[in-house]
Design an enzyme around this catalytic site. Structure first.
Site, mmCIF file in Angstrom:
data_model
loop_
_atom_site.group_PDB
_atom_site.id
_atom_site.type_symbol
_atom_site.label_atom_id
_atom_site.label_comp_id
_atom_site.label_asym_id
_atom_site.label_seq_id
_atom_site.Cartn_x
_atom_site.Cartn_y
_atom_site.Cartn_z
ATOM 1 N N LYS A 52 7.767 11.045 -21.969
ATOM 2 C CA LYS A 52 7.371 10.869 -23.365
ATOM 3 C C LYS A 52 8.007 11.902 -24.290
ATOM 4 O O LYS A 52 8.550 11.559 -25.340
ATOM 5 C CB LYS A 52 5.851 10.978 -23.492
ATOM 6 C CG LYS A 52 5.095 9.997 -22.635
ATOM 7 C CD LYS A 52 3.607 10.302 -22.585
ATOM 8 C CE LYS A 52 3.281 11.624 -21.926
ATOM 9 N NZ LYS A 52 3.599 11.682 -20.488
ATOM 10 N N THR A 53 7.923 13.155 -23.885
ATOM 11 C CA THR A 53 8.435 14.207 -24.763
ATOM 12 C C THR A 53 9.946 14.083 -24.931
ATOM 13 O O THR A 53 10.470 14.180 -26.046
ATOM 14 C CB THR A 53 8.071 15.591 -24.188
ATOM 15 O OG1 THR A 53 6.667 15.654 -24.015
ATOM 16 C CG2 THR A 53 8.515 16.700 -25.121
ATOM 17 N N LYS B 217 9.822 12.727 -14.341
ATOM 18 C CA LYS B 217 9.852 14.185 -14.289
ATOM 19 C C LYS B 217 9.530 14.686 -12.892
ATOM 20 O O LYS B 217 10.231 15.544 -12.340
ATOM 21 C CB LYS B 217 8.835 14.735 -15.293
ATOM 22 C CG LYS B 217 8.923 16.223 -15.534
ATOM 23 C CD LYS B 217 8.312 16.595 -16.883
ATOM 24 C CE LYS B 217 7.133 17.533 -16.743
ATOM 25 N NZ LYS B 217 6.483 17.775 -18.048
HETATM 26 N N1 LIG Z 1 14.725 7.653 -19.011
HETATM 27 C C1 LIG Z 1 14.175 8.849 -19.202
HETATM 28 N N2 LIG Z 1 13.155 8.981 -20.038
HETATM 29 C C2 LIG Z 1 12.607 10.175 -20.220
HETATM 30 N N3 LIG Z 1 13.003 11.305 -19.604
HETATM 31 C C3 LIG Z 1 14.009 11.228 -18.761
HETATM 32 C C4 LIG Z 1 14.639 10.007 -18.538
HETATM 33 N N4 LIG Z 1 15.612 10.220 -17.649
HETATM 34 C C5 LIG Z 1 15.576 11.514 -17.338
HETATM 35 N N5 LIG Z 1 14.620 12.127 -17.991
HETATM 36 C C6 LIG Z 1 14.256 13.553 -17.846
HETATM 37 O O1 LIG Z 1 12.935 13.533 -17.292
HETATM 38 C C7 LIG Z 1 12.157 14.562 -17.843
HETATM 39 C C8 LIG Z 1 10.962 13.932 -18.499
HETATM 40 O O2 LIG Z 1 10.067 14.956 -18.831
HETATM 41 P P1 LIG Z 1 9.138 14.943 -20.106
HETATM 42 O O3 LIG Z 1 8.640 16.325 -20.310
HETATM 43 O O4 LIG Z 1 9.812 14.281 -21.224
HETATM 44 O O5 LIG Z 1 7.976 14.008 -19.584
HETATM 45 P P2 LIG Z 1 6.548 13.841 -20.264
HETATM 46 O O6 LIG Z 1 6.093 12.436 -20.064
HETATM 47 O O7 LIG Z 1 6.569 14.390 -21.637
HETATM 48 O O8 LIG Z 1 5.680 14.787 -19.331
HETATM 49 P P3 LIG Z 1 4.221 15.332 -19.598
HETATM 50 O O9 LIG Z 1 3.263 14.195 -19.330
HETATM 51 O O10 LIG Z 1 4.064 16.435 -18.589
HETATM 52 O O11 LIG Z 1 4.198 15.845 -21.014
HETATM 53 C C9 LIG Z 1 13.052 15.313 -18.804
HETATM 54 O O12 LIG Z 1 13.584 16.422 -18.156
HETATM 55 C C10 LIG Z 1 14.156 14.316 -19.119
HETATM 56 O O13 LIG Z 1 15.424 14.964 -19.374
HETATM 57 MG MG LIG Z 2 5.420 15.854 -22.527
#
Ligand SMILES: Nc1ncnc2c1ncn2[C@@H]1O[C@H](COP(=O)(O)OP(=O)(O)OP(=O)(O)O)[C@@H](O)[C@H]1O
Ligand SMILES: [Mg+2]
Ligand SMILES: Nc1ncnc2c1ncn2[C@@H]1O[C@H](COP(=O)(O)OP(=O)(O)OP(=O)(O)O)[C@@H](O)[C@H]1O
Ligand SMILES: Nc1ncnc2c1ncn2[C@@H]1O[C@H](COP(=O)(O)OP(=O)(O)OP(=O)(O)O)[C@@H](O)[C@H]1O
Ligand SMILES: Nc1ncnc2c1ncn2[C@@H]1O[C@H](COP(=O)(O)OP(=O)(O)OP(=O)(O)O)[C@@H](O)[C@H]1O
Ligand SMILES: Nc1ncnc2c1ncn2[C@@H]1O[C@H](COP(=O)(O)OP(=O)(O)OP(=O)(O)O)[C@@H](O)[C@H]1O
Ligand SMILES: Nc1ncnc2c1ncn2[C@@H]1O[C@H](COP(=O)(O)OP(=O)(O)OP(=O)(O)O)[C@@H](O)[C@H]1O
Ligand SMILES: [Mg+2]
Ligand SMILES: [Mg+2]
Ligand SMILES: [Mg+2]
Ligand SMILES: [Mg+2]
Ligand SMILES: [Mg+2]
Lengths: 265, 265, 265, 265, 265, 265
Positions: free
Chosen positions: D70-71, D231
């Protein structure tokens, strides 16, 4: 060389080494092959942080029953890392702190860690740090939210951080949605063989005493299962040593411990 | 020599001895063999702390019904230890303290104890110290977390500390996950024989009065069981002494006490 | 001589006597033999404190329904003690106090009492002092813990203290685990005979009026039971006196009171 | 030109760009066609704010399981907007803030945004910003009400604002009645094909290793479903890389992750 | 003479009279014989306080549904007493006060009243003064305990005090154990006859309009029962007056009011 | 003349007019005859306050689903009143205020209104002003009690006040016992005819697009019912406008909105 590196940061970060060693009174008894597995897994995470620049922060929770040896193992693994910054975050050093003072202390420790290229932070008794009580339940939401955020926060460029946290209340982590990258389970001393190993290693019991103790425990509890933490067992040995009937007293103390655990489980 | 040692720390630690003796108004009546067992077990823990350097801190909970003699027994055992630092931590000395002031007082007492090679701290009425009330339940989480931490904290090198804590609410300890290394159970005066022993020892009852009282209690309550604390029994004797009909009045007071206990158990 | 002794402490302790007498507006009507029993029991406790040095502190709870005469009886017994220090601790004098100010006021009163060889403290309406409300329930835990501790605390050497506390909510004491050494039950005016005694004593009712009132109440409520406090009865007499139909109005007021009690019991 | 525009506001608004890029460590792997759909939808909202003056404020929630990306996606879309003001509101920058300080920080960020004709605010981990914990539940009502109001508030004339907010707890938004104009769902890596895509892209796994890992996971979990965030998968690859048996270690880590998710779902 | 006496205290106590009259906008419509009964009972209590020195303090609660006329009746009775001190304690004058400021204001009003030989205090909307809300429920315990105490407190010698308190939530008094010496019930306008009386008295309705309105209400609600407070009826008349179809509009408003009451009862 | 009068008070009361107009972005679309009824009823209350001196204060609640147009309608009616004092009380202007600051702001607004012979106060989003959250539920009791009191309070002589309050949570008013003199219900866009009216009025849809959109929505949701607020519909039109397939995108957005409403109702 680790000790050398630690010396360098000492003026800034205090006697981290001494503090941590005090947590490993006596040695780590290898009473079961799980102990080696745990130490091995610790080395894996240390290497990941040291070598992989895409893992600038990694958090590992050690959980297991009270007295199972979590703090000693976390301390031992941290010392083995050889990282230049090693710091223990313990409720012992925050008695009487307000919630906000705790948050500041925690936040400062992370900020300090970010100054070193490679760091380990050991967060001991995380449920006490959170002021957790099962009735209510009550806990410090300020500390919780600070930890949630800091466990996830990216260190500055070229800084890497490994976090070990200990807790005897795994369910607390889940209830509070406090997420770690990895988990290590620390077991009790569970079998008669494991107990015998510990007794032998203590040097207090003669072979006959040892056998008598194990037998009496089985008779008193009606079971071959032990399920008591290494810490309580070592304490029990020390109390029993004061009695003339070492084996008998030890058996009574252990049976009581086993019964208590069952009653309040 | 203990009294001598105590004199030495007096300027620092105050009249611990006098305070503690005031808790042992009159003597300890050996109305049952459990009393000797309890005192014996106390000596065991004292020896462990004195002799085993691997047990630098040991915590023992005395629990039993209200008025069963917990405070008197803890005071008595502490005095017998002969340790140079003996200190009573009692809610009586903290009336009107805020939670934080209590935590500071407690923390200071432990810090003071760490200055003596061998120390005893008696924490009296631990549930009142915790501001515990069963409705809610409510309690001071700050005091709780401070105690949790301090009971577990390693003293500095070459310092040893024994902690006795009294409570009439054992379940509180479990609900609050306040863990002690060992537990001592203090019983009520339970049988007619034990009660008779106390009455005889009081010097207030003639042999006939004593027999009459015991008989009347059995008639009023319809049972041979007593189940009242030694403290309440001694108080009842003193009230009854004011009446012309000592035995009758005593029987009425005791029956009332037994009925109350049953009603609110 | 008591009045003389009181005069001596007056400059220090204020007009305790006057305050207490104001609580005994009019006299104590002996409408039933229970009244004498209560006063007798009070004398027993006064003697115990006066004569037995092993009872340096004794606490007695007077409980009974609202308006049953608890405050008047506690005041009357205290005045009869002839002790040099007599003090009323009443919520009336603490309107608008914070919890901490209340605790300080209470603690100060006990400290003052410890200065006199023999003292009585009357704690009036203890449930209001505790800010008790059944919804929640809510109450001041600070005041509660202070009272718990002070009721149990040993006075300094050669000081003796008797405490009377009044409450219309006995169950509150149990819920809050607030323990007294003894209990005195104060009853309502329960029978038609007792009510008739009070009406006669008031001088307001002619013999016929009195009979008519009692009869009408029975007709309106369909029962011979009264169950109303002496205070409410005396108040009802005073209202009825304003009406031309004294007996009829009194009967209506009493029936209403009886119905209300039943509805909200 | 966006970078140029950003330079202009930099002195005022800080290094927003650098902060946001740090959230996109590595790149966005297009392991499924959903990723492109999400980015497309983002462009739609950006255009609406840019072109339609009747939509001066538009709020979009990105929600999906922990670690689903998401982030990174919110950061990526914001960077693509080319708007002159781009700002990340993250709990990471508010550790130890009081509720009121958080509200002020949030309010200030909106006020700053109103100074630019076109702005994006990314609110990261909105449930942590709200101090949300499911037990209780507890949360900061001050922060909640501030967000409720600001998400709805009309910017001043000729100012337009797009808000992206991320959360892994969609139900929190509903429970707290925190309403957004639109919602984007971010999925887990769910199928073996998607997982294989990620493994291939990592460059760590040989074709055989990749196949072995996928097969072993299926054997261990007894299912072809994955359901783990991108992630956590990337993190698992990095840990496995330290082990000699990369595929086996990766399979064990993933199976554990899948089991944990199932256990606490 | 009352007005003369009031003038004397005006400089001290403010324009009590004016305030109270403003509460009696328009007059008291005697739409049912209950109104006279209530006023009569008020006179009885006034006389008791004036004449009987054993009743130095008397508290009377007026309770009834919202808008039934409690405030107007309490104001009217107070004005009729002719007592030299008459004071309205109303939440309207305490908007934005803290709990403690309210307690101080209340306490000050009682203290002022104690300066006059004969006083009336009207406590309006006692449930708002207590910050009462049924959810929780929540209320100000400080205000509650202050009122509990002050309603019971004896005024100084030769001072007499009558207290009228209004509330639309009788059950609140019981839940909070707030006890009054007497209670007056204020009813709604309940029957068609009573409603017709009010409509006639308003001068707004022709005889036919009045009949039409009553008939339409019965048709719309399907019942002859009204059950709406006098205040809401007078307000409805004033709204309907703005419409061309006075009777029809009034019927619709009343039917709505009756339906609402039923829906949320 | 209203604008003239407003000019006179402007220096004192600020740009009320501009604020209110900003709430009526675009115009009021008369998509159903209910809209005219609502505006008519508003005129009735305005006249009552203007003409009837027995109604110095009148409070009217507008409630309806989120986005149904409550704020725009309240603003529109206020502007139409032509009263010299018109003021909007909105949470938007109180972000970050403490409870007490809110109460003061509210109280000041009423005080200001009392200075003008005829005033309107619009209280927007009353449940946000109350910090209401359904979990708990939590809310600001200080703000609640202030509103309760001020809605009822009589203005000074010759001052009249009309209050419009908007809320999307009618049940909150009942739970909190916040009573208004009258209620106006604001509906959603409910039928396909009403929706078609809005689409036509927007000027964005060709006749065919409009028909296609309505048909597709019916297909996707399986129902002819719409039940979405005018605000959300207008927003959806603006988003759809960015897409090439306007009708299709609009249908998807609306179907999602309808599904969401159903899921969380
Ligand atoms: N298709 C994709 N979409 C999102 N992130 C991706 C993708 N492919 C690779 N990544 C990588 O995966 C990771 C996703 O982590 P991110 O912190 O954005 O997840 P999040 O959902 O925000 O996690 P959290 O729930 O802990 O906040 C990042 O390091 C990003 O570079
Ligand atoms: Mg996040
Ligand atoms: N294999 C072992 N693992 C861990 N500790 C061991 C082992 N063998 C011996 N020990 C000793 O056992 C004790 C374990 O205590 P430790 O405080 O680490 O337990 P813990 O699980 O952290 O307890 P708590 O739940 O109270 O925090 C230490 O004194 C340590 O030296
Ligand atoms: N065998 C005994 N054990 C303990 N106390 C005894 C014994 N014999 C006599 N006593 C006397 O009985 C009293 C016991 O009171 P103590 O305050 O110790 O009880 P407690 O259990 O601490 O009460 P509480 O529950 O109220 O704290 C003391 O006065 C003590 O001198
Ligand atoms: N036998 C009696 N016992 C007590 N009070 C009596 C008796 N006879 C007459 N009275 C009078 O009755 C009144 C009792 O009121 P008192 O305030 O003591 O009751 P209470 O139980 O304390 O009431 P509350 O529950 O409201 O505190 C006093 O005025 C007292 O003079
Ligand atoms: N018989 C009556 N009794 C009371 N009020 C009357 C009567 N006849 C007319 N009125 C008028 O009705 C109105 C009653 O309003 P009042 O504020 O006293 O009601 P309330 O019960 O106090 O309302 P609330 O529950 O809102 O506090 C007053 O304006 C009063 O002048
Ligand atoms: N008939 C109408 N009634 C109300 N608003 C209308 C109408 N026709 C068009 N509108 C427009 O619709 C929008 C309604 O939004 P408004 O903010 O008033 O809704 P709301 O019910 O107050 O929303 P919320 O529940 O979010 O507070 C305004 O932009 C208004 O100009
Ligand atoms: Mg540990
Ligand atoms: Mg004790
Ligand atoms: Mg009393
Ligand atoms: Mg009123
Ligand atoms: Mg609105």
């Amino acid at each position: 060389d680790f000790l050398h590196a630690l010396d360098e940061v000492k003026p800034l970060f205090g006697a981290a080494e001494e503090e941590l060693s005090r947590r490993i009174l006596g040695d780590i008894v290898h009473y079961s092959r799980h102990i080696e597995d745990i130490l091995e897994e610790g080395r894996l995470f240390i290497n990941q942080v040291r070598k992989d620049e895409s893992s600038p922060v990694l958090s590992v929770a050690l959980h297991g029953p009270p007295g199972s040896g979590k703090t000693a193992l976390a301390a031992s693994m941290s010392m083995d890392s050889g990282f230049p910054f090693i710091k223990l975050l313990s409720p012992e050093d925050m008695v009487g702190y307000s919630e906000m003072q705790k948050v500041q202390q925690i936040e400062k420790t992370f900020r300090d860690a970010y100054k070193s290229p490679l760091s380990v932070i050991v967060i001991d008794d995380i449920e006490i740090l959170l002021d957790w009580v099962p009735i209510g339940p009550r806990f410090s939401n300020s500390v919780l939210q600070a930890l949630k955020t800091l466990l996830k926060k990216q260190p500055p460029k070229d800084r890497r951080l490994l976090i070990f946290a200990t807790t005897s209340q795994r369910s607390v982590l889940h209830q509070l949605q406090l997420v770690f990258n990895a988990q290590i389970v620390v077991p009790n001393v569970n079998t008669q063989e494991e107990l015998a190993h510990v007794l032998r290693h203590s040097g207090v019991f003669s072979d006959r005493d040892q056998q008598q103790a194990v037998t009496e425990i089985q008779e008193m509890t009606g079971s071959t299962e032990i399920g008591v933490g290494i810490k309580q067992i070592l304490e029990g040995i020390r109390t029993a040593k004061q009695d003339k009937d070492v084996a008998g007293r030890f058996a009574r103390i252990m049976s009581q411990a086993i019964a208590d655990r069952t009653a309040f489980a």
